[in-house]
Design a protein around this motif. Structure first.
Motif, PDB file in Angstrom:
ATOM      1  N   THR A   1     -11.543  23.715  -3.895  1.00 17.15           N
ATOM      2  CA  THR A   1     -11.019  24.416  -5.069  1.00 17.15           C
ATOM      3  C   THR A   1     -12.082  24.593  -6.139  1.00 17.15           C
ATOM      4  OG1 THR A   1     -10.229  22.285  -5.812  1.00 17.15           O
ATOM      5  CG2 THR A   1      -8.600  23.738  -4.788  1.00 17.15           C
ATOM      6  N   THR A   2     -12.935  23.607  -6.277  1.00 19.57           N
ATOM      7  CA  THR A   2     -13.936  23.704  -7.353  1.00 19.57           C
ATOM      8  C   THR A   2     -15.220  24.331  -6.830  1.00 19.57           C
ATOM      9  OG1 THR A   2     -14.866  21.574  -6.835  1.00 19.57           O
ATOM     10  CG2 THR A   2     -13.024  21.590  -8.393  1.00 19.57           C
ATOM     11  N   ALA A   3     -16.054  24.759  -7.779  1.00 23.70           N
ATOM     12  CA  ALA A   3     -17.335  25.374  -7.430  1.00 23.70           C
ATOM     13  C   ALA A   3     -18.224  24.378  -6.711  1.00 23.70           C
ATOM     14  CB  ALA A   3     -18.015  25.879  -8.702  1.00 23.70           C
ATOM     15  N   LYS A   4     -18.089  23.147  -7.107  1.00 22.75           N
ATOM     16  CA  LYS A   4     -18.917  22.106  -6.493  1.00 22.75           C
ATOM     17  C   LYS A   4     -18.549  21.910  -5.015  1.00 22.75           C
ATOM     18  CE  LYS A   4     -20.418  17.336  -7.067  1.00 22.75           C
ATOM     19  NZ  LYS A   4     -20.085  16.036  -7.610  1.00 22.75           N
ATOM     20  N   ASP A   5     -17.209  21.901  -4.796  1.00 18.24           N
ATOM     21  CA  ASP A   5     -16.741  21.771  -3.398  1.00 18.24           C
ATOM     22  C   ASP A   5     -17.269  22.909  -2.540  1.00 18.24           C
ATOM     23  OD1 ASP A   5     -15.383  19.526  -4.024  1.00 18.24           O
ATOM     24  OD2 ASP A   5     -13.401  20.497  -4.182  1.00 18.24           O
ATOM     25  N   LYS A   6     -17.185  24.130  -3.100  1.00 21.46           N
ATOM     26  CA  LYS A   6     -17.648  25.314  -2.342  1.00 21.46           C
ATOM     27  C   LYS A   6     -19.120  25.208  -2.014  1.00 21.46           C
ATOM     28  CE  LYS A   6     -14.280  28.695  -3.883  1.00 21.46           C
ATOM     29  NZ  LYS A   6     -14.011  29.790  -4.795  1.00 21.46           N
ATOM     30  N   TYR A   7     -19.909  24.747  -3.007  1.00 26.80           N
ATOM     31  CA  TYR A   7     -21.364  24.616  -2.816  1.00 26.80           C
ATOM     32  C   TYR A   7     -21.652  23.616  -1.703  1.00 26.80           C
ATOM     33  CZ  TYR A   7     -26.174  23.242  -3.632  1.00 26.80           C
ATOM     34  OH  TYR A   7     -27.503  22.937  -3.438  1.00 26.80           O
ATOM     35  N   LEU A   8     -20.925  22.501  -1.769  1.00 30.50           N
ATOM     36  CA  LEU A   8     -21.144  21.452  -0.769  1.00 30.50           C
ATOM     37  C   LEU A   8     -20.777  21.944   0.641  1.00 30.50           C
ATOM     38  CD1 LEU A   8     -19.847  18.295  -2.696  1.00 30.50           C
ATOM     39  CD2 LEU A   8     -22.188  18.734  -1.947  1.00 30.50           C
ATOM     40  N   LEU A   9     -19.672  22.682   0.682  1.00 33.73           N
ATOM     41  CA  LEU A   9     -19.236  23.223   1.986  1.00 33.73           C
ATOM     42  C   LEU A   9     -20.274  24.182   2.571  1.00 33.73           C
ATOM     43  CD1 LEU A   9     -16.911  23.316   4.063  1.00 33.73           C
ATOM     44  CD2 LEU A   9     -16.033  25.298   2.839  1.00 33.73           C
ATOM     45  N   GLU A  10     -20.831  24.995   1.692  1.00 31.35           N
ATOM     46  CA  GLU A  10     -21.836  25.947   2.138  1.00 31.35           C
ATOM     47  C   GLU A  10     -23.095  25.229   2.645  1.00 31.35           C
ATOM     48  OE1 GLU A  10     -21.508  29.038   2.829  1.00 31.35           O
ATOM     49  OE2 GLU A  10     -23.621  29.112   3.429  1.00 31.35           O
ATOM     50  N   GLN A  11     -23.443  24.156   1.910  1.00 31.66           N
ATOM     51  CA  GLN A  11     -24.590  23.347   2.325  1.00 31.66           C
ATOM     52  C   GLN A  11     -24.351  22.773   3.733  1.00 31.66           C
ATOM     53  OE1 GLN A  11     -27.635  22.383   0.630  1.00 31.66           O
ATOM     54  NE2 GLN A  11     -27.059  24.267  -0.418  1.00 31.66           N
ATOM     55  N   LEU A  12     -23.116  22.321   3.932  1.00 30.49           N
ATOM     56  CA  LEU A  12     -22.748  21.742   5.225  1.00 30.49           C
ATOM     57  C   LEU A  12     -22.820  22.782   6.347  1.00 30.49           C
ATOM     58  CD1 LEU A  12     -21.659  19.179   6.645  1.00 30.49           C
ATOM     59  CD2 LEU A  12     -19.349  20.020   6.184  1.00 30.49           C
ATOM     60  N   ARG A  13     -22.294  23.962   6.041  1.00 25.22           N
ATOM     61  CA  ARG A  13     -22.328  25.084   7.022  1.00 25.22           C
ATOM     62  C   ARG A  13     -23.759  25.431   7.394  1.00 25.22           C
ATOM     63  NH1 ARG A  13     -18.131  29.094   4.192  1.00 25.22           N
ATOM     64  NH2 ARG A  13     -16.219  28.484   5.264  1.00 25.22           N
ATOM     65  N   GLU A  14     -24.595  25.505   6.324  1.00 27.25           N
ATOM     66  CA  GLU A  14     -25.990  25.872   6.540  1.00 27.25           C
ATOM     67  C   GLU A  14     -26.669  24.856   7.450  1.00 27.25           C
ATOM     68  OE1 GLU A  14     -27.541  28.572   5.904  1.00 27.25           O
ATOM     69  OE2 GLU A  14     -29.531  27.858   6.511  1.00 27.25           O
ATOM     70  N   ALA A  15     -26.348  23.599   7.207  1.00 25.14           N
ATOM     71  CA  ALA A  15     -26.967  22.538   8.016  1.00 25.14           C
ATOM     72  C   ALA A  15     -26.496  22.613   9.468  1.00 25.14           C
ATOM     73  CB  ALA A  15     -26.603  21.166   7.425  1.00 25.14           C
ATOM     74  N   LEU A  16     -25.185  22.904   9.631  1.00 28.80           N
ATOM     75  CA  LEU A  16     -24.623  22.926  10.990  1.00 28.80           C
ATOM     76  C   LEU A  16     -24.936  24.222  11.753  1.00 28.80           C
ATOM     77  CD1 LEU A  16     -21.081  21.410  10.296  1.00 28.80           C
ATOM     78  CD2 LEU A  16     -22.902  20.342  11.609  1.00 28.80           C
ATOM     79  N   LEU A  17     -24.899  25.353  11.027  1.00 29.30           N
ATOM     80  CA  LEU A  17     -24.977  26.661  11.719  1.00 29.30           C
ATOM     81  C   LEU A  17     -26.316  27.360  11.570  1.00 29.30           C
ATOM     82  CD1 LEU A  17     -21.477  27.989  10.594  1.00 29.30           C
ATOM     83  CD2 LEU A  17     -22.043  26.996  12.805  1.00 29.30           C
ATOM     84  N   HIS A  18     -27.297  26.672  11.039  1.00 20.50           N
ATOM     85  CA  HIS A  18     -28.565  27.337  10.755  1.00 20.50           C
ATOM     86  C   HIS A  18     -29.147  28.064  11.974  1.00 20.50           C
ATOM     87  CE1 HIS A  18     -32.995  27.512  10.366  1.00 20.50           C
ATOM     88  NE2 HIS A  18     -32.669  27.993   9.167  1.00 20.50           N
ATOM     89  N   ASP A  19     -29.256  27.334  13.063  1.00 19.93           N
ATOM     90  CA  ASP A  19     -29.853  27.937  14.271  1.00 19.93           C
ATOM     91  C   ASP A  19     -29.020  29.095  14.793  1.00 19.93           C
ATOM     92  OD1 ASP A  19     -31.821  26.146  14.031  1.00 19.93           O
ATOM     93  OD2 ASP A  19     -31.143  24.804  15.659  1.00 19.93           O
ATOM     94  N   ASP A  20     -27.705  28.870  14.805  1.00 20.98           N
ATOM     95  CA  ASP A  20     -26.813  29.942  15.320  1.00 20.98           C
ATOM     96  C   ASP A  20     -26.927  31.197  14.461  1.00 20.98           C
ATOM     97  OD1 ASP A  20     -25.965  28.319  17.307  1.00 20.98           O
ATOM     98  OD2 ASP A  20     -24.134  27.655  16.272  1.00 20.98           O
ATOM     99  N   ARG A  21     -26.966  31.001  13.163  1.00 18.89           N
ATOM    100  CA  ARG A  21     -27.056  32.159  12.261  1.00 18.89           C
ATOM    101  C   ARG A  21     -28.362  32.926  12.479  1.00 18.89           C
ATOM    102  NH1 ARG A  21     -24.608  29.974   6.499  1.00 18.89           N
ATOM    103  NH2 ARG A  21     -22.440  30.352   7.006  1.00 18.89           N
ATOM    104  N   GLN A  22     -29.402  32.180  12.695  1.00 13.73           N
ATOM    105  CA  GLN A  22     -30.705  32.826  12.919  1.00 13.73           C
ATOM    106  C   GLN A  22     -30.665  33.659  14.216  1.00 13.73           C
ATOM    107  OE1 GLN A  22     -33.816  29.911  12.694  1.00 13.73           O
ATOM    108  NE2 GLN A  22     -35.213  31.360  11.736  1.00 13.73           N
ATOM    109  N   GLU A  23     -30.077  33.033  15.220  1.00 19.51           N
ATOM    110  CA  GLU A  23     -29.964  33.724  16.521  1.00 19.51           C
ATOM    111  C   GLU A  23     -29.113  35.006  16.398  1.00 19.51           C
ATOM    112  OE1 GLU A  23     -28.914  32.318  21.012  1.00 19.51           O
ATOM    113  OE2 GLU A  23     -29.211  30.767  19.482  1.00 19.51           O
TER     114      GLU A  23
END
Lengths: 165, 274
Positions: free
Chosen positions: B5-27
């Motif tokens: 709900t908060t901006a902080k939560d969203k930022y953290l979630l995005e950080q998590l996604r980036e960490a998990l999906l980095h390679d897939d996104r690049q591909e």
């Protein structure tokens, strides 16, 4: 306009040429006249505003393979098989003759016609009807059913494909 | 885990996604680039297509020949009449051309021999034989021409320079006479080619499922006969090269016009001017 070949055949003296004359020129020749070989003429028939040209081949004498060139039958859309109601001998070989015609023209429509209706009684007509199941009883002398016969053939030619001659 | 709900939560979630999906996104980005860039796509796809085309080329006869043969066979059966109507006059033209070339060469050789062995002045002066002069003075004329179905005797087309009795009747009777003659002599491989009476002649040319009958008057020279035969073959090849089972009114009208143009018009004799 559609043009179709119609062959008139049957034994000697059954009235083929008289039927032919009655239809083509609406006349009846009292004098017995044997046709020699074949005579060809045509008549336009109008069915529901549409014209059909019937080119009619009046074949002389017999139906059999030996007497009439097979090629006379070829290309015909309809065959009128005429027999004389007053002479049983002229329809005694009816089935054989029809079989021969169907061998030559497998898809042709055949009209069995008992002619000289004016010479026989109603009782005779009934008996012959049971034996031969003709499509028409005609009289070339009086003109009875002659136009109807040819109208029926012309109408069949204009019918949609499955019923068409 | 609930909805951020908060901006902080969203930022953290995005950080998590980036960490998990980095390679897939690049591909995925690379794949998008390949798909959207024609050159890149061609480089990868073309070898595969070429490989398949090569395989198809090499294996086509084995894999598809039966299918193709069946289709061709069926098509040929369906259009047999049409095909024969196309081939028949063409063959006639070829045969006639071959024969006329041979005759022409033979005539040339003959004339050359005559020229060598005879008085050259005499032959030069004569030019035409008496027979040729007589033939020239009685020119032939095509009066009527008919195209008639072989079997039924039904008229497919006609043209005439004179008034005659009903043409359907003539076509029927002519077919009957023809059938009678052919049947009477039991020559199944022979066909009636003409009827002659007086100065009138009916020339008949038979084709696969129709024949052409020409009624002419006058003396027809061999040369004219040849020309007429050439014209008949040309007419058949050009105008009757399709299925004639169910002709329509347009066909009848066209055939009549063409018969007139081919056979009647060229033979019309102009009336002399007063």
């Amino acid at each position: 306009m559609i043009s179709k070949k119609v062959v008139i055949t049957g034994h000697f003296g059954v009235g083929k040429t008289s039927l032919f004359n009655r239809f083509i020129s609406n006349t009846f020749n009292e004098k017995y006249l044997t046709t020699i070989g074949v005579r060809v003429d045509k008549k336009m028939v109008e069915i529901d505003g549409q014209e059909v040209s019937l080119v009619i081949w009046d074949l002389a004498g017999e139906v059999s393979q030996e007497k009439v060139p097979r090629s006379y039958f070829l290309g015909a859309s309809a065959v009128i098989y005429v027999f004389d109601l007053s002479r049983p001998a002229t329809f005694s070989r009816l089935e054989d003759d029809l079989q021969y015609i169907q061998t030559v023209l497998p898809n042709v429509q055949i009209r069995k016609v008992g002619n000289k209706k004016d010479l026989v009684t109603n009782e005779t007509l009934q008996n012959i009807h049971q034996q031969t199941s003709p499509h028409y009883f005609t009289s070339a002398r009086t003109g009875e059913n002659v136009q109807e016969l040819f109208q029926n053939i012309a109408r069949a030619m204009l019918a949609p494909a499955p019923d068409r001659l | 885990m609930g909805t951020p709900t908060t901006a902080k939560d969203k930022y953290l979630l995005e950080q998590l996604r980036e960490a998990l999906l980095h390679d897939d996104r690049q591909e995925l980005a690379e794949l998008r680039h390949i798909l959207n860039t024609r050159k890149e796509l061609e480089e990868r796809v073309n070898p595969i297509i070429e490989e398949h085309l090569l395989e198809l080329e090499q294996n086509f006869p084995d894999t598809y020949i039966q299918v193709v043969q069946k289709v061709v066979d069926r098509r040929l059966k369906q259009k047999q009449d049409e095909l024969i109507n196309i081939i028949y006059p063409r063959l006639g033209i070829m045969v006639r051309k071959y024969i006329s070339d041979e005759i022409r060469m033979w005539m040339e050789r003959l004339q050359e021999n005559i020229r060598r062995t005879s008085n050259s002045v005499f032959w030069w002066k004569r030019r035409k034989s008496a027979a040729e002069i007589i033939i020239d003075s009685s020119r032939s004329k095509v009066e009527e021409v008919y195209v008639i179905s072989h079997e039924s005797g039904l008229l497919l087309g006609s043209a005439s320079s004179v008034e005659t009795v009903d043409k359907d009747m003539i076509a029927g009777m002519l077919t009957a006479i023809k059938a009678f003659v052919e049947d009477a002599f039991k020559r199944t491989d022979e066909e009636l080619q003409g009827i002659r009476y007086g100065a009138y002649e009916i020339i008949i040319h038979n084709f696969f499922n129709y024949y052409i009958a020409i009624a002419a008057t006058g003396s027809i020279s061999e040369q004219e006969r040849d020309e007429l035969a050439d014209k008949i073959l040309e007419f058949a090849a050009n105008e009757l090269n399709h299925d004639l089972q169910e002709p329509d009114p347009v066909f009848y009208a066209r055939i009549r016009r063409q018969l007139e143009a081919y056979f009647i018009a060229p033979y019309k004799i102009e009336a002399p001017n007063d």
